[in-house]
Design an enzyme around this catalytic site. Structure first.
Site, PDB file in Angstrom:
ATOM      1  CG  ASP A 237     -32.645  20.226 -36.178  1.00 42.50           C
ATOM      2  OD1 ASP A 237     -33.129  20.520 -37.290  1.00 42.50           O
ATOM      3  OD2 ASP A 237     -31.471  20.457 -35.862  1.00 42.50           O
TER       4      ASP A 237
ATOM      5  CG  ASP B  33     -31.368  20.332 -41.847  1.00 44.73           C
ATOM      6  OD1 ASP B  33     -30.441  20.847 -41.195  1.00 44.73           O
ATOM      7  OD2 ASP B  33     -31.192  19.584 -42.831  1.00 44.73           O
TER       8      ASP B  33
ATOM      9  CD  GLU C  30     -29.221  24.554 -41.981  1.00 42.58           C
ATOM     10  OE1 GLU C  30     -27.995  24.497 -41.818  1.00 42.58           O
ATOM     11  OE2 GLU C  30     -29.926  23.551 -42.220  1.00 42.58           O
TER      12      GLU C  30
ATOM     13  CG  HIS D  17     -25.656  20.968 -35.754  1.00 41.64           C
ATOM     14  ND1 HIS D  17     -26.577  21.998 -35.757  1.00 41.64           N
ATOM     15  CD2 HIS D  17     -25.864  20.282 -36.897  1.00 41.64           C
ATOM     16  CE1 HIS D  17     -27.300  21.925 -36.866  1.00 41.64           C
ATOM     17  NE2 HIS D  17     -26.891  20.890 -37.575  1.00 41.64           N
ATOM     18  CG  ASP D  18     -24.117  21.972 -39.647  1.00 38.85           C
ATOM     19  OD1 ASP D  18     -23.778  20.784 -39.467  1.00 38.85           O
ATOM     20  OD2 ASP D  18     -25.222  22.298 -40.124  1.00 38.85           O
TER      21      ASP D  18
END
Length: 540
Positions: A96, A197, A239, A313-314
């Protein structure tokens, strides 16, 4: 065919995965220790959330040194061992990477803020005050203004997230070249690619109030591709909260000029009010969900590639969000797995999803750890919202749900995650929901994921087949057909707590591929589906 089209990705949130030191924080050695478990599941890629050096203001998404491992997670040697041991098991490590912003403790920013004449000044975005205040009305995702005043030089810097996450200036070619050099540093270590990200923000034009999809975004991505991963056989996923079907075709064009695929979030936004505020809730309309996912299945076609996911994770855990995490927890967990993994695209599993982990209840501010939720709590309280309403929103959408520790065992303190005190509490239901229990049961949620992963690996229809939505207006049943050459199957899923029937008289049902109940009931051309039943079955 690119290898990542048949891959199944497993996201590890290292802080909450497996702690080998007793620190209460998961570590790289802990991931290496569990590689055989992941191989047994069948996944071929680990998406590793950030492990770079970081002060941890946003759980590692605030990077202070791109080429060092944060001591909380171990050492560079631990990272190199993880890459090597994963490779032995046929598993790629996808890192990431955050290149929209850094930590304010990164050397670049420490230099940049020291003087307007510093060589690193233009690595970030600075503006003079306007009428003694902020340059404009841009807002941070985490609340408040996106501009922070710097006393040292009398200017504001831009931060679309925390004030400790200053945005990089992608208009600066020197900064871009340093980023590319860093990316090649990791690629040379043998990683399998990057998850990028909030990559749709790097083309921002803050003076025009443009954040996502700036006019130079795709130029930057193509330059990045050419300078780094474009000549390597790796997976890249961006993302992109602003993605549409049309620009997703550009991001993931089969010519390979940009990325392998993107995360789009259109389906994830369906249970919030139309004002665009994630905390303003509304019930999920299944018809909207079906049409949204079907649009991405059909309109992207062969001009791009889908990422398939329910959780990360969000986001809260899907079994609690849109399923029933009590009476029908296992059925719900299996239903969402079957629905997702038999679509076209690359599926992503978030740690704990494969055992049916659930959200946990936050009763007060003391139970909340995530910066976004904490900021929202204070903002809404100050604006006159009741604490009860605020907690209802956080319990529905808060990011902490995904970050409670992985539940390995039911017979050990803290679910076997750590011998110490975990950084965030373990969900109390770990005694009933854990890896050991899943591995011991032949019809567990884990076994369902295993079966789906193996089916994808063995059958090209899952990767290549056409998609057709069935019963598009049915309020409770999500069904679709996949077709490839002479093969075809249909998936039926009852996303409700009531039994449902659908007319299958025109479908010639054959062999059951997977079923989260024991029986398939068809009488007089009607298929009966039990609450949260999901079936995939071949057809002529």
């Amino acid at each position: 065919m690119s290898w990542w089209k048949k891959a199944v990705v497993y996201q590890v949130y290292p802080k909450s995965f497996n702690d080998t030191t007793g620190s209460g924080v998961g570590d790289l050695a802990g991931i290496t220790e569990k590689l055989d478990y992941l191989k047994e599941l069948g996944i071929t890629v680990i998406w590793l959330s950030p492990v770079y050096e970081s002060p941890g203001d946003d759980n590692g998404y605030d990077i202070s040194n791109y080429e060092q491992i944060d001591p909380a997670f171990g050492t560079m040697e631990d990272m190199e061992q993880l890459i090597a041991e994963a490779k032995k098991r046929g598993i790629y490590i996808v890192m990431d990477l955050v290149v929209n912003h850094t930590s304010d403790e990164h050397e670049w920013f420490e230099e940049a803020k020291s003087s307007r004449d510093n060589p690193y000044r233009n690595y970030y975005i600075w503006r003079d005050p306007v009428d003694g205040g902020v340059p404009n009305d841009l807002q941070s995702t985490f609340g408040g203004s996106a501009w922070e005043y710097s006393e040292e030089t009398g200017q504001y810097y831009l931060h679309l997230f925390s004030k400790k996450q200053p945005d990089l200036n992608w208009e600066n070619p020197a900064m871009r070249q340093d980023v590319y050099q860093m990316m090649n540093f990791w690629l040379d270590k043998g990683i399998g690619g990057f998850r990028l990200d909030v990559i749709d923000l790097i083309g921002k034009q803050p003076d025009q109030l443009v954040t996502a999809d700036g006019p130079k975004l795709h130029d930057y991505l193509q330059e990045m591709n050419e300078a780094t991963f474009g000549h390597r056989d790796v997976l890249t996923v961006g993302e992109t909260w602003s993605a549409t079907v049309q620009n997703a075709k550009q991001y993931s064009n089969p010519d390979g000029s940009e990325l392998s695929m993107v995360f789009q979030f259109e389906h994830i936004l369906l249970d919030q009010q139309d004002d665009g505020e994630k905390w303003d809730l509304k019930p999920l309309n299944l018809v909207d969900l079906k049409r949204t996912l079907a649009k991405w299945q059909t309109e992207l076609g062969d001009e791009g590639w889908n990422s398939l996911f329910w959780n990360n994770h969000d986001t809260p855990r899907i079994v609690s969000r849109w399923g029933n995490d009590e009476e029908y927890r296992q059925e719900s967990a299996k239903l969402f797995a079957i629905l997702l993994h038999l679509m076209k695209g690359t599926p992503y599993i978030y740690q704990g999803e494969e055992i049916g982990m659930t959200n946990y209840e936050m009763a007060s501010l003391d139970d909340i750890y995530d910066i976004e939720s904490i900021n929202m709590y204070h903002e809404r309280l100050a604006a006159g919202h009741s604490e009860a309403d605020i907690l209802t929103s956080i319990n529905a959408k808060g990011r902490d749900h995904a970050r409670t520790p992985m539940q390995w065992r039911g017979d050990q303190a803290h679910a076997g995650f750590t011998a110490g005190q975990p950084w965030i509490p373990v969900n109390d239901n770990f005694t009933e929901i854990n890896v050991a229990q899943n591995l011991a049961e032949k019809d567990s949620v884990f076994a369902t994921y295993q079966q789906l992963i193996q089916y994808r690996r063995d059958h090209d229809i899952v990767v290549k087949g056409d998609f057709q939505l069935l019963y598009p207006d049915h309020p409770a049943v999500f069904a679709y057909k996949r077709q490839w050459q002479d093969d075809a199957f249909v998936v039926f899923a009852n996303v409700s707590e009531e039994g449902q029937t659908v007319d299958v008289a025109e479908l010639s049902l054959n062999d059951v591929i997977i079923n989260n109940y024991d029986e398939v009931t068809v009488r007089d051309g009607q298929l009966t589906l039990e609450p949260y039943q999901a079936i995939a079955i071949t057809i002529d």
